[in-house]
Design an enzyme around this catalytic site. Sequence first.
Site, PDB file in Angstrom:
ATOM      1  N   LYS A 178       0.860  -1.179   0.000  1.00 30.57           N
ATOM      2  CA  LYS A 178       0.000   0.000   0.000  1.00 30.57           C
ATOM      3  C   LYS A 178       0.912   1.249   0.000  1.00 30.57           C
ATOM      4  O   LYS A 178       2.065   1.146   0.455  1.00 30.57           O
ATOM      5  CB  LYS A 178      -0.938  -0.029   1.211  1.00 30.57           C
ATOM      6  CG  LYS A 178      -0.232  -0.015   2.583  1.00 30.57           C
ATOM      7  CD  LYS A 178      -0.218   1.347   3.213  1.00 30.57           C
ATOM      8  CE  LYS A 178       0.734   1.454   4.355  1.00 30.57           C
ATOM      9  NZ  LYS A 178       1.070   2.753   4.763  1.00 30.57           N
ATOM     10  N   HIS A 211      -0.355  -4.983   5.882  1.00 28.85           N
ATOM     11  CA  HIS A 211       0.118  -5.913   6.916  1.00 28.85           C
ATOM     12  C   HIS A 211      -0.803  -5.937   8.131  1.00 28.85           C
ATOM     13  O   HIS A 211      -0.768  -6.876   8.925  1.00 28.85           O
ATOM     14  CB  HIS A 211       1.542  -5.561   7.349  1.00 28.85           C
ATOM     15  CG  HIS A 211       1.628  -4.368   8.237  1.00 28.85           C
ATOM     16  ND1 HIS A 211       1.631  -3.091   7.751  1.00 28.85           N
ATOM     17  CD2 HIS A 211       1.673  -4.259   9.585  1.00 28.85           C
ATOM     18  CE1 HIS A 211       1.692  -2.252   8.764  1.00 28.85           C
ATOM     19  NE2 HIS A 211       1.718  -2.932   9.886  1.00 28.85           N
ATOM     20  N   GLU A 228       0.256   7.343  16.933  1.00 30.41           N
ATOM     21  CA  GLU A 228       1.651   6.920  17.060  1.00 30.41           C
ATOM     22  C   GLU A 228       2.464   7.951  17.807  1.00 30.41           C
ATOM     23  O   GLU A 228       2.193   9.159  17.702  1.00 30.41           O
ATOM     24  CB  GLU A 228       2.282   6.752  15.672  1.00 30.41           C
ATOM     25  CG  GLU A 228       1.642   5.668  14.847  1.00 30.41           C
ATOM     26  CD  GLU A 228       2.312   5.516  13.488  1.00 30.41           C
ATOM     27  OE1 GLU A 228       2.811   4.430  13.212  1.00 30.41           O
ATOM     28  OE2 GLU A 228       2.330   6.488  12.736  1.00 30.41           O
ATOM     29  N   ASP A 275      -1.517   7.621   3.981  1.00 32.65           N
ATOM     30  CA  ASP A 275      -0.575   6.630   4.498  1.00 32.65           C
ATOM     31  C   ASP A 275      -1.275   5.588   5.367  1.00 32.65           C
ATOM     32  O   ASP A 275      -0.971   4.402   5.276  1.00 32.65           O
ATOM     33  CB  ASP A 275       0.524   7.338   5.304  1.00 32.65           C
ATOM     34  CG  ASP A 275       1.575   6.358   5.813  1.00 32.65           C
ATOM     35  OD1 ASP A 275       2.009   5.508   5.020  1.00 32.65           O
ATOM     36  OD2 ASP A 275       1.958   6.429   7.002  1.00 32.65           O
ATOM     37  N   HIS A 279      -5.046   1.077   6.285  1.00 31.83           N
ATOM     38  CA  HIS A 279      -5.174   0.302   7.532  1.00 31.83           C
ATOM     39  C   HIS A 279      -6.524   0.538   8.224  1.00 31.83           C
ATOM     40  O   HIS A 279      -7.186  -0.388   8.668  1.00 31.83           O
ATOM     41  CB  HIS A 279      -4.101   0.720   8.546  1.00 31.83           C
ATOM     42  CG  HIS A 279      -2.698   0.537   8.082  1.00 31.83           C
ATOM     43  ND1 HIS A 279      -2.316  -0.443   7.213  1.00 31.83           N
ATOM     44  CD2 HIS A 279      -1.565   1.214   8.416  1.00 31.83           C
ATOM     45  CE1 HIS A 279      -1.008  -0.362   7.009  1.00 31.83           C
ATOM     46  NE2 HIS A 279      -0.538   0.636   7.720  1.00 31.83           N
ATOM     47  N   LYS A 331       0.805  11.337  14.039  1.00 30.10           N
ATOM     48  CA  LYS A 331       2.208  11.049  14.371  1.00 30.10           C
ATOM     49  C   LYS A 331       2.644  11.961  15.496  1.00 30.10           C
ATOM     50  O   LYS A 331       2.065  13.029  15.710  1.00 30.10           O
ATOM     51  CB  LYS A 331       3.089  11.349  13.153  1.00 30.10           C
ATOM     52  CG  LYS A 331       3.172  10.214  12.170  1.00 30.10           C
ATOM     53  CD  LYS A 331       4.287  10.490  11.174  1.00 30.10           C
ATOM     54  CE  LYS A 331       4.503   9.329  10.241  1.00 30.10           C
ATOM     55  NZ  LYS A 331       4.868   8.084  10.875  1.00 30.10           N
TER      56      LYS A 331
END
Length: 487
Positions: A144, A177, A215, A234, A239, A345
């Site tokens: 991705k 993932h 994060e 992103d 996700h 982030k």
Amino acid sequence: MIDRLLLLGATGDLAGRFLLPALAELWAEGQLPESFEIIGAATQELSDAAFQRGACERLERHASDIAPAARQALLDRLRYQRIDLASNGIAEAIRTILGTAGEKEGRGAPVAAYLALPPHLFGPAVNALGSARLPPRSRIVIEKPFGEDLESAIALNRLLADVAGTAGESAIFRVDHVLGMATVHNLLGLRLANRVLEPIWNNTNIEQIEILWEETLALEGRAAYYDRAGALKDVMQSHMLQILSLVAMEPPASLSERDLRNHKVDVLRTVRPPEPGQIAQRTRRARYTAGRLASTGGADGNHVPDYAAEKGVDPARCTETFAEVVLELDNWRWAGTRFVLRTGKALHRRAKGVVVRFRPVPHLPFGGDVPPPDRNELRIGLDGPETLSLHLTGSAPGPPAALTPLALTAQLPAAELRGYSQVLLNVLTGDCTLSIRGDEAEEGWRIMTPVLDAWAENRVPLEEYPAGSSGPPQRGGRSREASKEAP
Ligand SMILES: NC(=O)c1ccc[n+]([C@@H]2O[C@H](COP(=O)([O-])OP(=O)(O)OC[C@H]3O[C@@H](n4cnc5c(N)ncnc54)[C@H](OP(=O)(O)O)[C@@H]3O)[C@@H](O)[C@H]2O)c1
């Protein structure tokens, strides 16, 4: 099982941090055949030995939990070839690498070609793999983000379909993932193997579902990729929509790739993006300024510079490092329930998971002066900490009206395999269950395109938050209601 992996982009961050460690883990677990080999390729001029030395360092840093003998066995199976996918004649170079040079039709053992490449090289790489005529039963694996917008995702899907030919989707693996994470699979066990949850898993009982991907990590030198992507492309478009699809889909009859992926696409099709008039209220974007990170995550206690001042960042791009989007689903089960997706982030905490907030009870028999109890919540921590907690209300000792919050908490068992190990194993064995189907990838872009367009046209202001904080202040100065604690 395929026993040849062509790793395009073998010197990159993804390969070193995730793919090689995952392969070492698969070797350690006895999941790879003795004949397994990896051909790494990238633009750098490297000998096999130099590539192996670099890979060895990466494994020491990112796979120190794996037995040295397994790491060495993997290193012994690595070869390297220089290739520049931006140049001409790549198809012939790939044939040389695969030992099929000069052959009209691809022959020999099938190969899994993993594109761990910058997204702008996906098109040239797939084209080259097509012209190189991979041996039958080969697979192409794409990371991705799948395309940069809806249009490019459709074009990439067409190209992949052309190259895959009659093998179709079974030869294409679009990797996210997150779908390999055992804790994400647990969402299915939790929803579908318990009598108590599914009957109340609907708009009648659930007011809001938050999906969080917060994060503590800052940019970490990834400006070349991240500054062109931003938080929404992103993480959220991939996700977080994947997690939403598992949380909100109808129960499938089986977890076969067809049933599971059909149900995920079905629910994504019902997601209504914010209308143009609502985008300013239903979405937020922000960028971190200088600050100090909390004592969790990778860069403990570190001072973080302004995102806009980071090397490789173009401040004029106005790339967001924080994104929040409120979505609604147009279907019987979910109409009227808010889905809040939030990622960022350089935040004060690492919180990846789902917070399900239930509606209040219809009537409280305790009298008017008893304050209403906290809402019941189910918090599912997907990644550090992997926990499950159910927040209820009980009566404290004394009169029944003395209400007290209760929390039932469980630690989830440790995963047997890393997310990427599971994904790679599925690629090599040809199991598409955890791969994103082409129509699924396009749905993700359909949902996020109105938001991306509005942000590109500056219809939503770019806010700021200091690194190490909880993000931009809540609008109107209110504190966040539902996610005071990490899931
Ligand atoms: N890193 C992550 O955490 C992560 C997570 C999920 C998904 N992804 C996705 O994975 C992909 C790779 O990301 P990354 O972070 O590994 O990027 P990266 O660190 O920039 O690595 C890119 C790789 O591509 C190679 N490359 C660049 N130009 C090339 C060319 N013209 N021909 C052949 N090889 C070329 C580079 O090799 P040279 O240096 O030799 O040129 C390098 O090995 C991206 O699509 C990204 O979105 C990354």
